[in-house]
Design a protein around this motif. Structure first.
Motif, PDB file in Angstrom:
ATOM      1  N   TRP A  26      19.835  48.974 -11.493  1.00 51.55           N
ATOM      2  CA  TRP A  26      21.157  48.846 -10.882  1.00 51.55           C
ATOM      3  C   TRP A  26      21.021  48.289  -9.482  1.00 51.55           C
ATOM      4  CZ3 TRP A  26      22.076  54.571 -12.383  1.00 51.55           C
ATOM      5  CH2 TRP A  26      22.486  54.648 -13.736  1.00 51.55           C
ATOM      6  N   PHE A  27      22.031  47.540  -9.077  1.00 52.78           N
ATOM      7  CA  PHE A  27      22.007  46.993  -7.721  1.00 52.78           C
ATOM      8  C   PHE A  27      21.970  48.134  -6.695  1.00 52.78           C
ATOM      9  CE2 PHE A  27      24.453  45.737  -3.904  1.00 52.78           C
ATOM     10  CZ  PHE A  27      23.579  44.769  -3.425  1.00 52.78           C
ATOM     11  N   ALA A  28      21.155  48.018  -5.722  1.00 56.25           N
ATOM     12  CA  ALA A  28      21.013  48.975  -4.617  1.00 56.25           C
ATOM     13  C   ALA A  28      20.529  50.354  -5.033  1.00 56.25           C
ATOM     14  CB  ALA A  28      22.303  49.100  -3.798  1.00 56.25           C
ATOM     15  N   VAL A  29      21.169  50.958  -6.041  1.00 53.67           N
ATOM     16  CA  VAL A  29      20.809  52.327  -6.421  1.00 53.67           C
ATOM     17  C   VAL A  29      19.374  52.400  -6.918  1.00 53.67           C
ATOM     18  CG1 VAL A  29      21.368  54.251  -7.917  1.00 53.67           C
ATOM     19  CG2 VAL A  29      23.200  52.801  -6.999  1.00 53.67           C
ATOM     20  N   SER A  30      19.046  51.515  -7.863  1.00 53.33           N
ATOM     21  CA  SER A  30      17.689  51.528  -8.409  1.00 53.33           C
ATOM     22  C   SER A  30      16.673  51.155  -7.334  1.00 53.33           C
ATOM     23  CB  SER A  30      17.574  50.536  -9.563  1.00 53.33           C
ATOM     24  OG  SER A  30      18.416  50.932 -10.606  1.00 53.33           O
ATOM     25  N   ASP A  31      17.095  50.260  -6.434  1.00 53.13           N
ATOM     26  CA  ASP A  31      16.178  49.842  -5.376  1.00 53.13           C
ATOM     27  C   ASP A  31      15.862  51.006  -4.438  1.00 53.13           C
ATOM     28  OD1 ASP A  31      16.156  47.006  -6.134  1.00 53.13           O
ATOM     29  OD2 ASP A  31      18.275  47.116  -5.565  1.00 53.13           O
ATOM     30  N   LEU A  32      16.932  51.767  -4.156  1.00 55.04           N
ATOM     31  CA  LEU A  32      16.736  52.924  -3.283  1.00 55.04           C
ATOM     32  C   LEU A  32      15.813  53.928  -3.962  1.00 55.04           C
ATOM     33  CD1 LEU A  32      17.565  54.083  -0.577  1.00 55.04           C
ATOM     34  CD2 LEU A  32      19.403  55.312  -1.722  1.00 55.04           C
ATOM     35  N   ALA A  33      16.057  54.115  -5.262  1.00 55.42           N
ATOM     36  CA  ALA A  33      15.203  55.028  -6.021  1.00 55.42           C
ATOM     37  C   ALA A  33      13.758  54.553  -5.968  1.00 55.42           C
ATOM     38  CB  ALA A  33      15.696  55.119  -7.452  1.00 55.42           C
ATOM     39  N   GLY A  34      13.577  53.229  -6.073  1.00 52.51           N
ATOM     40  CA  GLY A  34      12.229  52.669  -6.018  1.00 52.51           C
ATOM     41  C   GLY A  34      11.561  52.971  -4.682  1.00 52.51           C
ATOM     42  N   LEU A  35      12.318  52.779  -3.618  1.00 53.93           N
ATOM     43  CA  LEU A  35      11.760  53.003  -2.290  1.00 53.93           C
ATOM     44  C   LEU A  35      11.337  54.455  -2.114  1.00 53.93           C
ATOM     45  CD1 LEU A  35      13.987  51.049   0.272  1.00 53.93           C
ATOM     46  CD2 LEU A  35      11.728  50.497  -0.605  1.00 53.93           C
ATOM     47  N   ILE A  36      12.278  55.349  -2.428  1.00 49.17           N
ATOM     48  CA  ILE A  36      11.975  56.765  -2.225  1.00 49.17           C
ATOM     49  C   ILE A  36      10.885  57.215  -3.183  1.00 49.17           C
ATOM     50  CG2 ILE A  36      12.922  59.093  -2.207  1.00 49.17           C
ATOM     51  CD1 ILE A  36      15.591  57.913  -1.455  1.00 49.17           C
ATOM     52  N   GLY A  37      11.001  56.726  -4.425  1.00 51.13           N
ATOM     53  CA  GLY A  37       9.974  57.076  -5.414  1.00 51.13           C
ATOM     54  C   GLY A  37       8.595  56.653  -4.942  1.00 51.13           C
ATOM     55  N   GLY A  94      20.847  46.666   6.463  1.00 56.13           N
ATOM     56  CA  GLY A  94      21.080  45.268   6.139  1.00 56.13           C
ATOM     57  C   GLY A  94      19.906  44.697   5.367  1.00 56.13           C
ATOM     58  N   ALA A  95      18.705  44.960   5.887  1.00 59.12           N
ATOM     59  CA  ALA A  95      17.496  44.442   5.239  1.00 59.12           C
ATOM     60  C   ALA A  95      17.409  44.956   3.804  1.00 59.12           C
ATOM     61  CB  ALA A  95      16.267  44.871   6.032  1.00 59.12           C
ATOM     62  N   PHE A  96      17.751  46.220   3.639  1.00 59.91           N
ATOM     63  CA  PHE A  96      17.674  46.818   2.316  1.00 59.91           C
ATOM     64  C   PHE A  96      18.645  46.146   1.345  1.00 59.91           C
ATOM     65  CE2 PHE A  96      19.527  49.988  -0.586  1.00 59.91           C
ATOM     66  CZ  PHE A  96      18.414  50.199  -1.381  1.00 59.91           C
ATOM     67  N   LEU A  97      19.875  45.922   1.787  1.00 66.59           N
ATOM     68  CA  LEU A  97      20.875  45.295   0.919  1.00 66.59           C
ATOM     69  C   LEU A  97      20.451  43.879   0.531  1.00 66.59           C
ATOM     70  CD1 LEU A  97      24.216  46.616   2.405  1.00 66.59           C
ATOM     71  CD2 LEU A  97      23.034  47.303   0.306  1.00 66.59           C
ATOM     72  N   VAL A  98      19.938  43.132   1.523  1.00 66.82           N
ATOM     73  CA  VAL A  98      19.461  41.783   1.225  1.00 66.82           C
ATOM     74  C   VAL A  98      18.358  41.855   0.174  1.00 66.82           C
ATOM     75  CG1 VAL A  98      18.171  39.831   2.168  1.00 66.82           C
ATOM     76  CG2 VAL A  98      20.057  40.832   3.478  1.00 66.82           C
ATOM     77  N   LEU A  99      17.464  42.828   0.377  1.00 68.13           N
ATOM     78  CA  LEU A  99      16.337  42.994  -0.531  1.00 68.13           C
ATOM     79  C   LEU A  99      16.828  43.247  -1.955  1.00 68.13           C
ATOM     80  CD1 LEU A  99      13.284  43.065  -0.272  1.00 68.13           C
ATOM     81  CD2 LEU A  99      13.416  45.535   0.029  1.00 68.13           C
ATOM     82  N   SER A 100      17.803  44.147  -2.110  1.00 71.12           N
ATOM     83  CA  SER A 100      18.241  44.432  -3.476  1.00 71.12           C
ATOM     84  C   SER A 100      19.017  43.262  -4.056  1.00 71.12           C
ATOM     85  CB  SER A 100      19.057  45.722  -3.574  1.00 71.12           C
ATOM     86  OG  SER A 100      19.723  46.005  -2.416  1.00 71.12           O
ATOM     87  N   ALA A 101      19.746  42.545  -3.200  1.00 65.72           N
ATOM     88  CA  ALA A 101      20.458  41.368  -3.699  1.00 65.72           C
ATOM     89  C   ALA A 101      19.465  40.349  -4.244  1.00 65.72           C
ATOM     90  CB  ALA A 101      21.297  40.757  -2.581  1.00 65.72           C
ATOM     91  N   VAL A 102      18.423  40.095  -3.451  1.00 58.45           N
ATOM     92  CA  VAL A 102      17.428  39.118  -3.898  1.00 58.45           C
ATOM     93  C   VAL A 102      16.745  39.601  -5.174  1.00 58.45           C
ATOM     94  CG1 VAL A 102      15.240  38.022  -3.317  1.00 58.45           C
ATOM     95  CG2 VAL A 102      17.022  38.203  -1.593  1.00 58.45           C
ATOM     96  N   ARG A 103      16.459  40.893  -5.224  1.00 62.42           N
ATOM     97  CA  ARG A 103      15.815  41.450  -6.416  1.00 62.42           C
ATOM     98  C   ARG A 103      16.705  41.241  -7.637  1.00 62.42           C
ATOM     99  NH1 ARG A 103      17.458  45.033  -9.980  1.00 62.42           N
ATOM    100  NH2 ARG A 103      18.215  46.393  -8.350  1.00 62.42           N
ATOM    101  N   THR A 104      18.005  41.562  -7.518  1.00 62.48           N
ATOM    102  CA  THR A 104      18.922  41.407  -8.641  1.00 62.48           C
ATOM    103  C   THR A 104      19.028  39.947  -9.049  1.00 62.48           C
ATOM    104  OG1 THR A 104      20.168  43.104  -7.485  1.00 62.48           O
ATOM    105  CG2 THR A 104      21.176  42.173  -9.452  1.00 62.48           C
ATOM    106  N   PHE A 105      19.129  39.084  -8.049  1.00 59.12           N
ATOM    107  CA  PHE A 105      19.344  37.666  -8.315  1.00 59.12           C
ATOM    108  C   PHE A 105      18.128  37.015  -8.970  1.00 59.12           C
ATOM    109  CE2 PHE A 105      18.833  33.318  -6.499  1.00 59.12           C
ATOM    110  CZ  PHE A 105      19.796  32.702  -7.272  1.00 59.12           C
ATOM    111  N   THR A 106      16.941  37.324  -8.484  1.00 59.98           N
ATOM    112  CA  THR A 106      15.745  36.645  -8.997  1.00 59.98           C
ATOM    113  C   THR A 106      15.102  37.375 -10.159  1.00 59.98           C
ATOM    114  OG1 THR A 106      14.308  37.852  -7.496  1.00 59.98           O
ATOM    115  CG2 THR A 106      15.181  35.756  -6.708  1.00 59.98           C
ATOM    116  N   GLY A 107      15.408  38.635 -10.305  1.00 60.46           N
ATOM    117  CA  GLY A 107      14.753  39.397 -11.349  1.00 60.46           C
ATOM    118  C   GLY A 107      13.308  39.738 -11.010  1.00 60.46           C
ATOM    119  N   GLY A 108      12.934  39.567  -9.756  1.00 54.05           N
ATOM    120  CA  GLY A 108      11.580  39.957  -9.333  1.00 54.05           C
ATOM    121  C   GLY A 108      11.557  41.450  -9.102  1.00 54.05           C
ATOM    122  N   TYR A 109      11.531  42.197 -10.203  1.00 54.66           N
ATOM    123  CA  TYR A 109      11.700  43.655 -10.094  1.00 54.66           C
ATOM    124  C   TYR A 109      10.690  44.303  -9.161  1.00 54.66           C
ATOM    125  CZ  TYR A 109      14.945  43.024 -13.884  1.00 54.66           C
ATOM    126  OH  TYR A 109      16.000  42.609 -14.624  1.00 54.66           O
TER     127      TYR A 109
END
Ligand code: ATP
Ligand code: MG
Lengths: 544, 416
Positions: B192-203, B31-46
């Motif tokens: 990309w929503f969620a996918v890029s965020d996950l890549a960021g985390l693992i990366g 849940g936290a992760f999804l919220v995080l990527s939503a906020v990232r997509t919405f605000t553009g705070g990459y």
């Protein structure tokens, strides 16, 4: 093992005093102890232990035969607990010697005693509340496997112990969720888990109700038949006589003599302890008045997990009335009392004192409204152990004279009033400036009772008011409560001592699983009937 | 005493040792992760989920986590260690002293030793002499920075690359990069929503992961195991809960307290060393209150290793964001508002109404602030990690329960 005429320690001199006057003394023969040594599990020879201002033990001699139950009795502050702590390596004797199996031993710490097969259940619980039952039991002798604590093996061993001795242990329960009865069993399990051959039990029955006591004694007999030796302390003399094979009496730190449980009566034993005759119990008088002091309607109390632990309880207590609640520990008594005191919130229902609604008041406001409170656990809720006696006198009464003068604490007034309590309630202490922890358990209790009866309360909530108090002092406390009751005090009495409950109360209700399940008439009910009503097995005689 | 069959049924069903179940944790994390990527997509705070932030956050979390662990060891044995900050400073200096010419690992070892020495002083004062724990800790916090600065002046000032307030540079500890991590960077850059965020985390965790960080994770897990799974740990914790009960069972309370407090100092020293290594040198004032933040993470994490690590992670993460981009700090306002709103709902349901209301009010204020501005003023950016960590931890904490005898002076044989 030898039966009558058991061997006594070589130092029989002190053992003779005072035992003659009851004619039942099983007094030391003065024989060479090394002869009888093999039969003796443990032997105390001339032990003296001094504290600043007090000689707690003075030349004490006790010989405990192997495979017997040996009781030690004596007044509050006689030095029983001190002696047991010496035997368990917690205190070093100033003089004298302890022999196990005839050989002198020196214990530097409890671990030495444990290694020598001595285990102790303390008068006050020695448990970590935030640990599970299992953790408390294994602490210090943990089974391990590959470097880690072997929880599986420990659990199995505990469950096996629990089964053998009927201890009813739940290994993974947190100790803080347990009632005193369960805690007691955990303490006993701790000792058995270590494979002790000599068990020291300091007032193990003070917190138990009669049938729990019976079962404990069954356990003790079982242990005895397996060759274990039990040394135990109790103020309940009839139970001492029923279970003990030998009795040693201590008075003011000295061994007064031994008594034969087969030929002595509780009264004779009490007189041997006190050294004088006991007053006879007075007859019952009816002092109940019209006015309702405390009125509780539909009270429901929830525990931390939201379960209703007291359910829809209603009752009235009138001025001059003692209202008793009988029940097995853990059926909601503590929670009911805490709700009345405002320590725990009431989920629903109403509490009124002399017509004023108290339901939302704080504990302090309730106390100011005239409620005195004797908590069930004196050390956890009743005292600041490190504080002096007079400071403890002020505790909970810091808003009213004689403890204050204007906005300030009135030291002189508080001290004077503490002196009064010490005198009137016979608190045995060298002074009122010593910390409360230096008092013996029974004397701590007397101090609390004295404090809570001060300042003319209108309602006294008394949980186990005479727990751990000797027979003489018990009679004195009852006397004080009766006098206050005659003057119009309303009393809510909760006690595991059913004789006390029946003797003191004007009305009794039985509590089971958080509900009142029946009334009993104290004039006709017997302890046995009440006991079975408490377990839900039968209805109390004279049920309303 | 089968007796209490009745009492037994009447008593509440046994409440088992409450530990959050793994599946629940997983759901919360998702849940936290999804919220995080939503906020990232919405605000553009990459930078909210970039691998850079994650990596930086991880290394920033290490010193805090280790300080908190130090607190855990000490307080579980019943000794309050407010001197963590000072012991950490000793660690940073020690790491600088040996680190610049013998390499980071020698520095780390020496820093840890100096921290342990600080712990030993605290143990002697509090356990042997019965000095009030806070007083001893504060004394260490006052003396340590002064001592470090003095030592710096007599040593580093004469070295090449050193100065009055800093050591010569320390080399980096070895870091490992997993082979697939450059793929992840490609995906991350697509936003990309969620996918890029996950890549960021693992990366973030698989690229240039410092061995020091790995060591810290091992120490964390190892501490938890020792304290909760071994006989040694049980005894140590018993000293913090009921020392006189422990004593009555033959546990040498003094010994366990000594060990605990010395280990506590060592952990703080290790934390300080990690800090110095990641900053490539010792600098005066480098710790910046991290010892105290570690202590806060310990307290609000209810004296448990898992929650204290979460607290440290939160600080590390916000600290990394704050250092990397102000756009992300602005987005953080929204993120914090969401987190606090969720906390408010949860606290309300568990009956903590007051806390719920406070959390909600702060959440609303943060949203308003977020909507009304384009960026957080520069003066405030530096404080974000402190403010966010304390707010979230304090409001999310439940029924805190410190070891019962924590901070109390223990004297053998004075139980009752
Ligand atoms: N730590 C201590 N410091 C000073 N005096 C003490 C200490 N412990 C006990 N005493 C004193 O020693 C005497 C004996 O105390 P002890 O606790 O052995 O009595 P007891 O026989 O167990 O009484 P009770 O039946 O009330 O438990 C008392 O006068 C008590 O005040
Ligand atoms: Mg005693």
């Amino acid at each position: 093992m030898t039966l009558a005429g058991s061997p006594q320690s070589s130092d029989g001199g002190a053992g003779n005093v005072g035992s003659g006057n009851v004619g039942s003394g099983n007094v030391g023969s003065g024989g060479d102890s090394s002869v009888g040594g093999a039969d003796l599990a443990i032997e105390v020879v001339g032990v003296t232990k001094r504290f600043p201002g007090v000689i707690a033990n003075s030349d004490v001699n006790i010989a405990v035969r192997r495979g017997t139950v040996h009781a030690v009795v004596g007044e509050n502050g006689a030095g029983k607990s001190t002696l047991m702590k010496v035997l368990y390596g917690m205190l070093r004797p100033d003089e004298g010697e302890i022999r196990i199996g005839g050989k002198p031993v020196t214990f530097h710490s409890p671990s030495d005693a444990i290694a020598a097969g001595v285990g102790m259940v303390h008068q006050h619980f020695m448990l970590a509340d935030n640990f599970t039952v299992l953790e408390n039991i294994v602490l210090g002798s943990e089974p391990t496997a590959r470097g880690a604590l072997n929880f599986g093996a420990a659990r199995q061993k505990i469950l096996a112990l629990s089964k053998t001795y009927g201890l009813d242990l739940a290994p993974d329960e947190l100790v803080e969720n347990l009632g005193v009865g369960d805690r007691q069993r955990v303490e006993i399990a701790k000792v058995l888990f270590r494979g002790a051959r000599l068990l020291i039990l300091d007032e193990p029955t003070a917190v138990l109700v009669p049938h729990e006591v019976d079962e404990l004694f069954d356990n003790l007999r079982e242990l005895k038949s397996e060759g274990l030796t039990i040394l135990f302390i109790s103020h309940k003399l009839d139970e001492v006589i029923s279970v003990a094979d030998d009795i040693t009496v201590i008075r003011r730190g000295m061994t007064v003599g031994t008594a034969n449980p087969h030929s002595i009566t509780p009264r004779q034993l009490a007189e041997m302890m006190v050294g004088s005759e006991l007053p006879s119990p007075q007859t019952r008088t009816d002092t109940v008045r019209e006015a309702v002091v405390l009125s509780v309607a539909g009270l429901t109390v929830a525990d931390a997990d939201g379960r209703d632990i007291v359910q829809d309880v209603s009752f009235d207590i009138r001025a001059g009335q003692v209202f008793g609640i009988a029940g097995v520990e853990g059926n909601g008594q503590s929670e009911l009392v805490e709700a009345l005191m405002g320590i725990r919130p009431a989920k629903s229902g109403r509490i009124t004192l002399n017509g004023a609604d108290l339901t939302r008041q704080t504990t302090r406001e309730r106390r100011l409204a005239g409620i005195g409170y004797i908590p069930e656990d004196r050390q956890r809720q009743g005292l600041i152990l490190e504080g002096s006696l007079w400071e403890n006198r002020v505790l909970g009464h810091s808003d009213s004279p004689p403890n204050i003068k204007g906005p300030l604490i009135d030291r002189a007034g508080a001290r004077r009033d503490t002196e009064r309590i010490v005198r009137e309630f016979d608190v045995r202490t060298p002074g009122i400036d010593i910390p409360a922890l230096a008092l013996s358990g029974g004397n701590q209790q007397k101090l609390i009772v004295g404090r809570e009866l001060s300042g003319s309360p209108v309602l006294l909530i008394a949980s186990q008011p005479t727990r751990g108090v000797d027979v003489g002092a018990q009679a004195a406390i009852w006397e004080q409560v009766r006098n206050a009751r005659a003057a119009g005090l309303a009393v809510l009495l909760i006690s595991a001592d059913l004789e006390e409950l029946i003797g003191m109360s004007d009305a009794i209700q039985v509590i089971l699983r958080g509900r009142f399940v029946g009334a009993a008439d104290p004039a006709t009910v017997t302890a046995e009937e009440l006991g079975s009503a408490m377990t839900g097995a039968g209805s109390a005689a004279g049920a309303a | 005493m089968t007796t209490s069959t009745v009492a037994e049924t009447a008593a509440p069903a046994p409440r088992r040792f409450s530990r959050t179940s793994p599946s629940l944790l997983l759901v919360v994390a998702m849940g936290a992760f999804l919220v995080l990527s939503a906020v990232r997509t919405f605000t553009g705070g990459y930078d909210l989920t970039s691998s850079g932030t994650v990596a930086a956050g991880l290394s920033a979390a290490v010193p805090i986590g280790l300080a908190g662990l130090g607190g855990l060891w000490a307080e579980r044995s019943g000794v309050v260690n407010i001197g963590l900050e000072g012991m950490m400073i000793l660690g940073t200096w020690g790491c600088g002293f040996l680190g610049y010419n013998h390499g980071p690992w020698a520095g780390l070892l020496f820093g840890t030793l100096l921290g342990a020495a600080g712990g030993l002083i605290h143990a002697i004062a509090t356990v042997t002499f019965g000095v009030d724990h806070i007083i001893s800790g504060v004394a260490i916090n006052i003396i340590a920075p002064g001592l470090a600065l003095y030592l710096t002046k007599v040593t580093f000032a004469h070295y090449e690359g050193g100065g009055q307030k800093q050591s010569p540079p320390i080399n980096d500890a070895k870091a490992i990069t997993l082979p697939f991590s450059h793929w992840l960077h490609t995906i991350e850059d697509k936003h990309w929503f969620a996918v890029s965020d996950l890549a960021g985390l693992i990366g973030g965790v698989t690229t240039r992961l410092s061995l020091v960080t790995l060591l810290a994770v091992l120490v964390l897990v190892g501490s938890g195991w020792i304290l909760w799974r071994t006989a040694f740990g049980l005894r140590l914790r018993s000293c913090g809960e009921a020392p006189y009960a422990a004593e009555s069972l033959g546990v040498n309370v003094y010994k366990y307290k000594y060990i605990a407090v010395v280990v506590s100092g060592a952990m703080a020293g290790l934390g300080g060393s990690a800090l110095a290594i990641s900053a490539h040198q010792f600098r005066d004032g480098q710790t910046g209150g991290r010892g105290f933040i570690g202590l806060a993470a310990l307290i609000f994490g209810n004296w448990r290793p898992g929650s204290l690590a979460a607290g440290a992670g939160l600080f590390g993460y916000t600290d990394a964001i704050q250092l990397r981009s102000s756009a992300a700090v602005h987005a953080l306002l929204l993120l914090m508002a969401i987190a606090l709103a969720l906390i408010a709902v949860w606290q309300w349901r568990t009956g903590q109404r007051t806390i719920a209301v406070v959390a909600l009010v702060i959440a609303v204020l943060s949203v308003l602030w977020f909507a009304d501005t384009k960026k957080v003023p520069d003066e405030l950016v530096g404080t974000t990690p402190y403010v966010v960590t304390i707010l979230v931890l304090a409001l999310a904490s439940q029924r805190l329960r410190m070891p019962k005898a924590d901070g109390k002076v223990y004297r053998r044989g004075e139980g009752h």
